[in-house]
Design a protein around this motif. Structure first.
Motif, PDB file in Angstrom:
ATOM      1  N   VAL A 303       1.019  -1.356  -0.083  1.00 21.78           N
ATOM      2  CA  VAL A 303       0.081   0.037  -0.053  1.00 21.78           C
ATOM      3  C   VAL A 303       0.826   1.010  -0.036  1.00 21.78           C
ATOM      4  CG1 VAL A 303      -1.934   1.187   1.080  1.00 21.78           C
ATOM      5  CG2 VAL A 303      -1.810  -1.329   1.389  1.00 21.78           C
ATOM      6  N   ALA A 304       0.713   2.152  -0.936  1.00 22.63           N
ATOM      7  CA  ALA A 304       1.614   3.156  -1.266  1.00 22.63           C
ATOM      8  C   ALA A 304       0.901   4.513  -1.234  1.00 22.63           C
ATOM      9  CB  ALA A 304       2.396   3.200  -2.680  1.00 22.63           C
ATOM     10  N   ALA A 305       1.372   5.313   0.052  1.00 22.75           N
ATOM     11  CA  ALA A 305       0.572   6.638   0.153  1.00 22.75           C
ATOM     12  C   ALA A 305       1.515   7.631  -0.968  1.00 22.75           C
ATOM     13  CB  ALA A 305       0.721   7.265   1.441  1.00 22.75           C
ATOM     14  N   SER A 306       0.597   8.127  -1.695  1.00 16.69           N
ATOM     15  CA  SER A 306       1.295   9.049  -2.679  1.00 16.69           C
ATOM     16  C   SER A 306       1.562  10.545  -1.876  1.00 16.69           C
ATOM     17  CB  SER A 306       0.557   9.407  -3.838  1.00 16.69           C
ATOM     18  OG  SER A 306       0.900  10.097  -4.889  1.00 16.69           O
ATOM     19  N   PHE A 307       2.662  10.727  -1.649  1.00 14.60           N
ATOM     20  CA  PHE A 307       2.898  12.131  -1.317  1.00 14.60           C
ATOM     21  C   PHE A 307       2.624  13.161  -2.027  1.00 14.60           C
ATOM     22  CE2 PHE A 307       6.645   9.814   1.525  1.00 14.60           C
ATOM     23  CZ  PHE A 307       5.668   9.458   2.680  1.00 14.60           C
ATOM     24  N   CYS A 308       2.976  13.009  -3.266  1.00 12.13           N
ATOM     25  CA  CYS A 308       2.747  14.046  -4.147  1.00 12.13           C
ATOM     26  C   CYS A 308       1.379  14.514  -4.405  1.00 12.13           C
ATOM     27  CB  CYS A 308       3.353  13.584  -5.849  1.00 12.13           C
ATOM     28  SG  CYS A 308       5.275  13.259  -5.583  1.00 12.13           S
ATOM     29  N   SER A 309       0.487  13.477  -4.481  1.00 14.27           N
ATOM     30  CA  SER A 309      -0.722  13.642  -4.740  1.00 14.27           C
ATOM     31  C   SER A 309      -1.389  14.274  -3.544  1.00 14.27           C
ATOM     32  CB  SER A 309      -1.640  12.397  -5.130  1.00 14.27           C
ATOM     33  OG  SER A 309      -2.705  12.520  -5.196  1.00 14.27           O
ATOM     34  N   ALA A 310      -1.172  13.776  -2.389  1.00 15.29           N
ATOM     35  CA  ALA A 310      -1.563  14.222  -1.219  1.00 15.29           C
ATOM     36  C   ALA A 310      -1.368  15.631  -0.807  1.00 15.29           C
ATOM     37  CB  ALA A 310      -1.218  13.321   0.150  1.00 15.29           C
ATOM     38  N   ASN A 311      -0.066  16.087  -1.093  1.00 17.12           N
ATOM     39  CA  ASN A 311       0.118  17.368  -0.773  1.00 17.12           C
ATOM     40  C   ASN A 311      -0.482  18.302  -1.815  1.00 17.12           C
ATOM     41  OD1 ASN A 311       2.095  16.578   1.379  1.00 17.12           O
ATOM     42  ND2 ASN A 311       4.036  16.884   0.275  1.00 17.12           N
ATOM     43  N   ARG A 312      -1.031  17.952  -3.055  1.00 16.61           N
ATOM     44  CA  ARG A 312      -1.953  18.779  -3.747  1.00 16.61           C
ATOM     45  C   ARG A 312      -3.185  18.578  -3.709  1.00 16.61           C
ATOM     46  NH1 ARG A 312       1.396  20.910  -8.284  1.00 16.61           N
ATOM     47  NH2 ARG A 312       3.541  20.868  -7.551  1.00 16.61           N
ATOM     48  N   ASP A 313      -3.501  17.946  -2.541  1.00 19.22           N
ATOM     49  CA  ASP A 313      -4.953  17.417  -2.497  1.00 19.22           C
ATOM     50  C   ASP A 313      -5.947  18.745  -1.898  1.00 19.22           C
ATOM     51  OD1 ASP A 313      -7.730  16.799  -2.134  1.00 19.22           O
ATOM     52  OD2 ASP A 313      -6.917  14.896  -0.828  1.00 19.22           O
ATOM     53  N   GLU A 314      -6.804  19.300  -2.856  1.00 17.64           N
ATOM     54  CA  GLU A 314      -7.592  20.567  -2.534  1.00 17.64           C
ATOM     55  C   GLU A 314      -8.558  20.206  -1.296  1.00 17.64           C
ATOM     56  OE1 GLU A 314      -8.458  17.798  -5.085  1.00 17.64           O
ATOM     57  OE2 GLU A 314      -7.645  19.534  -6.138  1.00 17.64           O
ATOM     58  N   ARG A 315      -8.619  19.243  -0.914  1.00 13.76           N
ATOM     59  CA  ARG A 315      -9.449  19.071   0.387  1.00 13.76           C
ATOM     60  C   ARG A 315      -8.727  19.346   1.572  1.00 13.76           C
ATOM     61  NH1 ARG A 315      -9.727  15.395  -3.517  1.00 13.76           N
ATOM     62  NH2 ARG A 315     -11.478  14.739  -4.458  1.00 13.76           N
ATOM     63  N   GLN A 316      -7.509  19.468   1.557  1.00 17.60           N
ATOM     64  CA  GLN A 316      -6.502  19.732   2.490  1.00 17.60           C
ATOM     65  C   GLN A 316      -5.812  21.126   2.431  1.00 17.60           C
ATOM     66  OE1 GLN A 316      -6.138  18.224   5.317  1.00 17.60           O
ATOM     67  NE2 GLN A 316      -4.329  19.391   6.181  1.00 17.60           N
ATOM     68  N   PHE A 317      -5.405  21.524   1.048  1.00 18.91           N
ATOM     69  CA  PHE A 317      -4.756  22.636   1.026  1.00 18.91           C
ATOM     70  C   PHE A 317      -5.392  23.530   0.147  1.00 18.91           C
ATOM     71  CE2 PHE A 317      -1.741  19.333   1.796  1.00 18.91           C
ATOM     72  CZ  PHE A 317      -0.978  19.818   3.111  1.00 18.91           C
ATOM     73  N   PRO A 318      -5.764  24.771   0.378  1.00 23.13           N
ATOM     74  CA  PRO A 318      -6.359  25.789  -0.529  1.00 23.13           C
ATOM     75  C   PRO A 318      -5.618  26.299  -1.547  1.00 23.13           C
ATOM     76  CG  PRO A 318      -6.744  26.514   1.623  1.00 23.13           C
ATOM     77  CD  PRO A 318      -5.551  25.304   1.723  1.00 23.13           C
ATOM     78  N   ASP A 319      -6.115  26.096  -2.875  1.00 27.29           N
ATOM     79  CA  ASP A 319      -5.318  26.546  -4.025  1.00 27.29           C
ATOM     80  C   ASP A 319      -3.954  25.708  -4.063  1.00 27.29           C
ATOM     81  OD1 ASP A 319      -4.585  27.715  -6.358  1.00 27.29           O
ATOM     82  OD2 ASP A 319      -3.856  29.731  -5.237  1.00 27.29           O
ATOM     83  N   PRO A 320      -4.087  24.488  -4.087  1.00 27.21           N
ATOM     84  CA  PRO A 320      -2.874  23.697  -3.874  1.00 27.21           C
ATOM     85  C   PRO A 320      -1.646  23.572  -5.017  1.00 27.21           C
ATOM     86  CG  PRO A 320      -4.571  22.151  -4.575  1.00 27.21           C
ATOM     87  CD  PRO A 320      -5.116  23.497  -4.212  1.00 27.21           C
ATOM     88  N   GLU A 321      -1.990  24.272  -6.142  1.00 24.23           N
ATOM     89  CA  GLU A 321      -1.253  24.116  -7.310  1.00 24.23           C
ATOM     90  C   GLU A 321      -0.495  25.375  -7.242  1.00 24.23           C
ATOM     91  OE1 GLU A 321      -0.736  21.502  -9.346  1.00 24.23           O
ATOM     92  OE2 GLU A 321      -2.601  20.586  -8.247  1.00 24.23           O
TER      93      GLU A 321
END
Length: 395
Positions: A303-321
């Motif tokens: 089971v691999a947690a994708s750091f790259c995707s999670a760190n850009r998740d708009e559910r957690q970080f506003p304007d993640p890009e």
């Protein structure tokens, strides 16, 4: 329910900007997905990734669960509580915030010494000529090892980071990795034995003699932690430094702010780690059948947690890009892992990132990335460069 049979377009290379649109598609429609090539169950949303990284009873770090043999080379990242808790607490007696802060003069001196060798060059490969060499020099000095031994660990760390997910999924991977580590492990074992009972003021001596309530690290535990500092710690710091240079070059307004106010560097490094984490995934093994993100994951699966995707998740970080150096994300992003296995050397990596950038800005009034000549790293578990040519204008 399983998403393995649902049609998903192949992902772009992890260092292709198009990957972030692909990650968004996966978060929205396939938040937990079994990769058809590696057979890993990859977790793309922040909340689900946090579940994987903070529940060792369900998502284990002990890879022998996957049929890998126990080689005796297991280190902190491959341990679960309570074994992990014991080792980390003992390490904490040597790896204290005060001891990390005390390395600041050495980091500044080593960075300046390396820049002195580059100052007359108008063009350098910043990755190989500074971002690699500073962290290796720092770790050697922190551990109290001679600078002439740098090539041994440089070559080993490079080879480790070139391992592909396909290689990691092979049954004989642990054995192959153990063979790869033998040179560095044998060298470190000799140095650890030399330092037993000594009082030298270096980290390897502190580790060799670390004690908590009468409990000490075994020789293997000491050797393996020192080995992890080289294999993982220096690569993460290398990528963080190079990514910081590139992202500030891409964002000139942020660059100008940081140059005018070095006090912004701590938050800047945090944003670099969120926006472009140096390592792509945190790998675990499922200990039982579990449902996550609407998907049933069987027992004994990667089971691999994708750091790259999670760190850009708009559910957690506003304007993640957006690359926002004023974003307050320390303790929330996965740049240095998360949960039980949040990198114990994260404070040293952060300190190196801040200080190297500070010295670079002091020594050069302009650092211009030659984007046409830059070469992205190919190994899929790294986010960053293999070559980062820059034009330097001394201050």
């Amino acid at each position: 329910m399983s998403t393995v049979d649902q049609e998903v377009s192949p992902p772009p290379n992890v260092n292709d900007p198009a990957i972030y649109d692909w990650y968004r598609e996966m978060r929205d429609n396939h938040p937990v997905y079994q990769d058809p090539v590696t057979k890993w169950w990859v977790v793309y949303r922040y909340a689900d990734a946090r579940q994987v990284l903070t529940n060792p009873g369900t998502y284990s770090s002990e890879m022998h669960r996957m049929g890998f043999p126990e080689t005796g080379l297991e280190s902190l990242p491959q341990m679960d509580p309570p074994r992990h808790t014991r080792v980390r607490q003992i390490l904490g007696t040597a790896f204290t915030p005060h001891s990390i802060a005390s390395f600041e003069p050495q980091i500044i001196r080593i960075t300046n010494e390396i820049i002195d060798e580059l100052i007359d060059k108008k063009r350098v490969d910043l990755l190989h000529e500074l971002a690699y060499t500073v962290p290796i020099g720092v770790i050697l000095e922190v551990l109290g090892l001679p600078a002439e031994d740098r090539p041994l660990f440089y070559d080993f760390a490079r080879r480790v980071m070139e391992v592909t997910p396909e290689e990691m999924a092979q049954p004989d991977f642990a054995e192959a990795l153990g063979s790869l580590q033998q040179g560095a492990v044998s060298y470190l074992r000799e140095r650890v034995r030399e330092r037993k009972g000594k009082t030298n003021d270096d980290m390897l001596t502190r580790l060799a003699n670390a004690e908590l309530n009468g409990d000490r690290l075994t020789e293997d535990e000491t050797v393996n932690f020192a080995n992890v500092m080289f294999a993982g710690g220096h690569i993460s710091t290398t990528m963080t430094i190079a990514n910081a240079v590139d992202l500030l070059d891409l964002n000139p307004d942020a660059q100008a702010e940081v140059r005018a106010d070095p006090g912004l560097l701590p938050d800047t490094i945090e944003e670099v780690l969120r926006h472009r984490p140096p390592i792509t995934t945190g790998l675990r093994a499922s200990t039982r059948e579990v449902e996550l993100g609407g998907v049933t994951i069987p027992a004994n699966q990667h089971v691999a947690a994708s750091f790259c995707s999670a760190n850009r998740d708009e559910r957690q970080f506003p304007d993640p890009e957006a690359f926002d150096i004023h974003r307050k994300s320390e303790g929330r992003h996965f740049g240095f892992g998360y949960g039980t296995h949040h990198c114990i050397g994260n404070a040293l990596g952060r300190l190196e990132g801040r200080l190297v950038m500070k010295v670079l800005h002091e020594r050069f009034r302009e650092i211009a990335v030659d984007r046409d000549a830059a070469v992205w790293a190919l190994p899929p578990q790294m986010v960053g460069f293999d070559q980062l040519p820059v034009e330097l204008t001394p201050a």
